[in-house]
Motif scaffolding. Structure first.
Motif, PDB file in Angstrom:
ATOM      1  N   ILE A   1      24.015 -69.952  -6.255  1.00 30.18           N
ATOM      2  CA  ILE A   1      23.382 -68.754  -5.701  1.00 30.18           C
ATOM      3  C   ILE A   1      21.906 -69.005  -5.477  1.00 30.18           C
ATOM      4  CG2 ILE A   1      22.703 -66.379  -6.216  1.00 30.18           C
ATOM      5  CD1 ILE A   1      25.424 -66.024  -7.575  1.00 30.18           C
ATOM      6  N   ILE A   2      21.259 -69.653  -6.439  1.00 32.04           N
ATOM      7  CA  ILE A   2      19.821 -69.891  -6.319  1.00 32.04           C
ATOM      8  C   ILE A   2      19.511 -70.856  -5.181  1.00 32.04           C
ATOM      9  CG2 ILE A   2      17.806 -70.885  -7.497  1.00 32.04           C
ATOM     10  CD1 ILE A   2      18.907 -69.725 -10.111  1.00 32.04           C
ATOM     11  N   ASP A   3      20.340 -71.896  -5.010  1.00 30.44           N
ATOM     12  CA  ASP A   3      20.023 -72.873  -3.950  1.00 30.44           C
ATOM     13  C   ASP A   3      20.649 -72.510  -2.601  1.00 30.44           C
ATOM     14  OD1 ASP A   3      22.711 -73.817  -3.859  1.00 30.44           O
ATOM     15  OD2 ASP A   3      22.306 -75.487  -5.203  1.00 30.44           O
ATOM     16  N   GLY A   4      21.423 -71.410  -2.563  1.00 27.52           N
ATOM     17  CA  GLY A   4      21.962 -70.934  -1.291  1.00 27.52           C
ATOM     18  C   GLY A   4      23.283 -71.532  -0.879  1.00 27.52           C
TER      19      GLY A   4
ATOM     20  N   ALA B   1       9.664 -57.381  -6.399  1.00 23.78           N
ATOM     21  CA  ALA B   1       9.593 -58.611  -5.607  1.00 23.78           C
ATOM     22  C   ALA B   1      10.482 -58.446  -4.381  1.00 23.78           C
ATOM     23  CB  ALA B   1      10.032 -59.812  -6.443  1.00 23.78           C
ATOM     24  N   PRO B   2      10.035 -57.683  -3.383  1.00 22.53           N
ATOM     25  CA  PRO B   2      10.863 -57.460  -2.186  1.00 22.53           C
ATOM     26  C   PRO B   2      11.365 -58.771  -1.595  1.00 22.53           C
ATOM     27  CG  PRO B   2       8.907 -56.073  -2.145  1.00 22.53           C
ATOM     28  CD  PRO B   2       8.721 -57.026  -3.295  1.00 22.53           C
ATOM     29  N   GLY B   3      12.639 -58.788  -1.239  1.00 21.58           N
ATOM     30  CA  GLY B   3      13.222 -60.010  -0.704  1.00 21.58           C
ATOM     31  C   GLY B   3      13.795 -60.927  -1.761  1.00 21.58           C
ATOM     32  N   ALA B   4      13.823 -60.471  -3.016  1.00 22.90           N
ATOM     33  CA  ALA B   4      14.352 -61.274  -4.106  1.00 22.90           C
ATOM     34  C   ALA B   4      15.871 -61.355  -4.032  1.00 22.90           C
ATOM     35  CB  ALA B   4      13.919 -60.690  -5.449  1.00 22.90           C
ATOM     36  N   THR B   5      16.433 -62.218  -4.872  1.00 22.26           N
ATOM     37  CA  THR B   5      17.877 -62.318  -5.061  1.00 22.26           C
ATOM     38  C   THR B   5      18.225 -61.708  -6.412  1.00 22.26           C
ATOM     39  OG1 THR B   5      18.072 -64.332  -3.729  1.00 22.26           O
ATOM     40  CG2 THR B   5      19.816 -63.916  -5.320  1.00 22.26           C
ATOM     41  N   VAL B   6      19.298 -60.932  -6.449  1.00 15.48           N
ATOM     42  CA  VAL B   6      19.746 -60.297  -7.692  1.00 15.48           C
ATOM     43  C   VAL B   6      21.111 -60.855  -8.071  1.00 15.48           C
ATOM     44  CG1 VAL B   6      20.495 -58.134  -8.756  1.00 15.48           C
ATOM     45  CG2 VAL B   6      18.442 -58.180  -7.315  1.00 15.48           C
ATOM     46  N   ILE B   7      21.237 -61.290  -9.329  1.00 13.59           N
ATOM     47  CA  ILE B   7      22.521 -61.738  -9.870  1.00 13.59           C
ATOM     48  C   ILE B   7      22.812 -60.842 -11.065  1.00 13.59           C
ATOM     49  CG2 ILE B   7      23.888 -63.663 -10.728  1.00 13.59           C
ATOM     50  CD1 ILE B   7      21.761 -65.575  -9.634  1.00 13.59           C
ATOM     51  N   ALA B   8      23.784 -59.945 -10.913  1.00 15.88           N
ATOM     52  CA  ALA B   8      24.071 -58.960 -11.953  1.00 15.88           C
ATOM     53  C   ALA B   8      25.514 -59.095 -12.428  1.00 15.88           C
ATOM     54  CB  ALA B   8      23.817 -57.548 -11.432  1.00 15.88           C
ATOM     55  N   PHE B   9      25.680 -59.154 -13.736  1.00 14.24           N
ATOM     56  CA  PHE B   9      26.995 -59.267 -14.339  1.00 14.24           C
ATOM     57  C   PHE B   9      27.357 -57.941 -15.010  1.00 14.24           C
ATOM     58  CE2 PHE B   9      24.974 -63.453 -14.437  1.00 14.24           C
ATOM     59  CZ  PHE B   9      25.915 -64.225 -13.766  1.00 14.24           C
TER      60      PHE B   9
ATOM     61  N   GLY C   1       7.299 -73.304 -14.573  1.00 17.29           N
ATOM     62  CA  GLY C   1       8.160 -74.366 -14.067  1.00 17.29           C
ATOM     63  C   GLY C   1       7.902 -74.532 -12.582  1.00 17.29           C
ATOM     64  N   GLY C   2       8.973 -74.559 -11.814  1.00 16.83           N
ATOM     65  CA  GLY C   2       8.850 -74.774 -10.386  1.00 16.83           C
ATOM     66  C   GLY C   2       8.577 -73.513  -9.595  1.00 16.83           C
ATOM     67  N   PRO C   3       8.711 -73.588  -8.265  1.00 20.51           N
ATOM     68  CA  PRO C   3       8.355 -72.466  -7.379  1.00 20.51           C
ATOM     69  C   PRO C   3       9.373 -71.332  -7.344  1.00 20.51           C
ATOM     70  CG  PRO C   3       9.181 -74.311  -6.098  1.00 20.51           C
ATOM     71  CD  PRO C   3       9.052 -74.817  -7.501  1.00 20.51           C
ATOM     72  N   THR C   4      10.511 -71.498  -8.026  1.00 24.17           N
ATOM     73  CA  THR C   4      11.469 -70.398  -8.151  1.00 24.17           C
ATOM     74  C   THR C   4      11.258 -69.717  -9.498  1.00 24.17           C
ATOM     75  OG1 THR C   4      13.164 -71.368  -6.717  1.00 24.17           O
ATOM     76  CG2 THR C   4      13.908 -69.783  -8.361  1.00 24.17           C
ATOM     77  N   LEU C   5      11.065 -68.401  -9.456  1.00 17.25           N
ATOM     78  CA  LEU C   5      10.913 -67.622 -10.680  1.00 17.25           C
ATOM     79  C   LEU C   5      12.223 -66.896 -10.970  1.00 17.25           C
ATOM     80  CD1 LEU C   5       9.200 -66.288 -12.981  1.00 17.25           C
ATOM     81  CD2 LEU C   5       8.748 -64.438 -11.340  1.00 17.25           C
ATOM     82  N   VAL C   6      12.753 -67.099 -12.171  1.00 18.31           N
ATOM     83  CA  VAL C   6      13.906 -66.334 -12.637  1.00 18.31           C
ATOM     84  C   VAL C   6      13.396 -65.277 -13.612  1.00 18.31           C
ATOM     85  CG1 VAL C   6      16.100 -66.396 -13.876  1.00 18.31           C
ATOM     86  CG2 VAL C   6      15.471 -68.290 -12.365  1.00 18.31           C
TER      87      VAL C   6
ATOM     88  N   SER D   1       3.491 -65.008  -5.900  1.00 19.62           N
ATOM     89  CA  SER D   1       3.007 -66.394  -5.938  1.00 19.62           C
ATOM     90  C   SER D   1       4.143 -67.409  -5.967  1.00 19.62           C
ATOM     91  CB  SER D   1       2.110 -66.603  -7.164  1.00 19.62           C
ATOM     92  OG  SER D   1       2.855 -66.562  -8.371  1.00 19.62           O
ATOM     93  N   PHE D   2       5.369 -66.931  -6.087  1.00 14.15           N
ATOM     94  CA  PHE D   2       6.519 -67.836  -6.141  1.00 14.15           C
ATOM     95  C   PHE D   2       7.234 -67.868  -4.794  1.00 14.15           C
ATOM     96  CE2 PHE D   2       5.758 -66.624 -10.495  1.00 14.15           C
ATOM     97  CZ  PHE D   2       5.921 -67.814 -11.188  1.00 14.15           C
ATOM     98  N   ALA D   3       7.803 -69.010  -4.483  1.00 11.10           N
ATOM     99  CA  ALA D   3       8.534 -69.155  -3.224  1.00 11.10           C
ATOM    100  C   ALA D   3       9.815 -68.339  -3.222  1.00 11.10           C
ATOM    101  CB  ALA D   3       8.854 -70.632  -2.987  1.00 11.10           C
ATOM    102  N   ARG D   4      10.407 -68.178  -4.391  1.00 14.32           N
ATOM    103  CA  ARG D   4      11.663 -67.439  -4.509  1.00 14.32           C
ATOM    104  C   ARG D   4      11.680 -66.738  -5.851  1.00 14.32           C
ATOM    105  NH1 ARG D   4      14.602 -71.488  -4.426  1.00 14.32           N
ATOM    106  NH2 ARG D   4      15.101 -71.594  -2.225  1.00 14.32           N
ATOM    107  N   VAL D   5      12.207 -65.511  -5.865  1.00 12.12           N
ATOM    108  CA  VAL D   5      12.344 -64.761  -7.120  1.00 12.12           C
ATOM    109  C   VAL D   5      13.807 -64.355  -7.271  1.00 12.12           C
ATOM    110  CG1 VAL D   5      11.680 -62.710  -8.447  1.00 12.12           C
ATOM    111  CG2 VAL D   5       9.975 -63.894  -7.032  1.00 12.12           C
ATOM    112  N   VAL D   6      14.345 -64.601  -8.452  1.00 15.27           N
ATOM    113  CA  VAL D   6      15.721 -64.247  -8.783  1.00 15.27           C
ATOM    114  C   VAL D   6      15.687 -63.364 -10.025  1.00 15.27           C
ATOM    115  CG1 VAL D   6      18.002 -65.102  -9.456  1.00 15.27           C
ATOM    116  CG2 VAL D   6      16.578 -66.437  -7.870  1.00 15.27           C
TER     117      VAL D   6
END
Length: 319
Positions: A230-233, A127-135, A36-41, A104-109
């Motif tokens: 969260i993904i878009d800040g 993926a250092p610098g990634a965002t984590v969303i944990a439930f 898909g796009g430059p954000t990897l989930v 290779s992705f601009a953002r990793v979640v």
């Protein structure tokens, strides 16, 4: 052989993520990528999925939403409730890292619930610098670290000497983390406290949300918006805290609050919660919980009458 298979479709240069889907069968796990796009989930299965859904053909958790948002998606599918304690899986994920897949992705979640929430945090160093969303995540099931955790016997029996065995240690390498959990659940609260020590996490308590917080967020219509924000800040904790008050209008809130009151030996509170909830949900399983509360208050005749009424209403619904 494994390295050659995993590097098929690898990025050809900085910022150029793979444009072709791929699947990697790893025995007890499967990696499935949809471009898909430059954000990897990166989405990890929770512990319920192996028991409730067939392994073959199982879609990635949240696939429809993430792909509709235009994101790339890597699903980590679990055959068993192993808490991802699998050398083959770890090697496969590290190979993707070494070949530049995540970079290779601009953002990793990284995201998931319960077992998947643990993995989202623990594997963040990929993926250092990634965002984590944990439930409702566990911080670990290593008995040497959390001897008070007595749930998940199958997970606790796994090999916790393997890498990526501690959620807070992994989260320390993320840019930010968001942990949604029921702070009435004592074990989940203790795990959340371990995550908080990293200094990189925003704790988001959902009182009486239950261990599986996503169902509550779905009932209130908040799961998709908060994930998107969260993904878009644009996520705002005060806005979320205001919006989550809507949980009090759901049956799940009353169900979880009543059960927690019973577990804490407060049957009077459980009874009041059930009676309040039954005004909104008169044909719900709160009838059974009400009978348990009455029994715990040493009112057996009323408890039996309440149980008979619950059974009669259930039979009526079936008829």
């Amino acid at each position: 052989m494994l390295r050659r298979l995993l590097t098929m479709g690898r990025p050809t240069g900085p910022g150029r993520h793979p444009s072709s889907p791929f699947t990697r069968e790893l025995g007890d796990h499967r990696l499935q990528y949809e471009p898909g796009g430059p954000t990897l989930v990166v989405s990890f299965d929770n512990a319920a999925r192996p028991a409730e859904e067939a392994y073959v053909g199982r879609p990635t958790w949240g696939a429809r939403f993430y792909l509709s948002e235009g994101h790339s998606l890597l699903g980590v599918i679990a055959r068993e409730t192993s808490w991802y304690r699998d050398r083959t899986l770890i090697a496969a994920l590290e190979t993707l890292r070494d070949e530049g897949f995540f970079a290779s992705f601009a953002r990793v979640v990284l995201t998931g619930g319960s077992m998947g929430g643990f993995a989202a945090a623990a594997f963040a160093p990929l993926a250092p610098g990634a965002t984590v969303i944990a439930f409702s995540p566990q911080s670990t099931l290593d008995g040497r670290v959390v001897p008070w955790e007595r749930r998940y016997a199958n997970g606790r029996a796994r090999d916790w000497s393997l890498p990526y065995s501690d959620g807070p240690a992994g989260l320390a390498q993320a840019a930010q983390g968001f942990v949604f959990f029921d702070n009435f659940d004592r074990a989940d609260l203790r795990h959340a406290a371990r995550f908080e020590q990293t200094g990189r996490v925003m704790l988001m308590p959902v009182p009486a949300g239950g261990h599986g917080v996503p169902p509550m967020l779905i009932q209130t219509g908040l799961l998709k918006p908060l994930t998107r924000q969260i993904i878009d800040g644009s996520f705002s904790k005060p806005a979320f805290q205001k919006a989550i008050r809507a949980r009090k209008e759901t049956i799940r809130y009353h169900r979880m609050l009543a059960r927690e009151a019973l577990m804490r030996r407060r049957p009077g509170l459980a009874l009041r919660v059930c009676e309040a909830g039954l005004k909104r949900f008169p044909l719900s399983d709160l009838l059974e919980t009400r009978s348990l509360a009455l029994a715990a208050m040493d009112r057996p005749q009323q408890a039996l009458a309440a149980l008979d009424r619950a059974r009669a209403l259930r039979d009526k619904r079936r008829g």
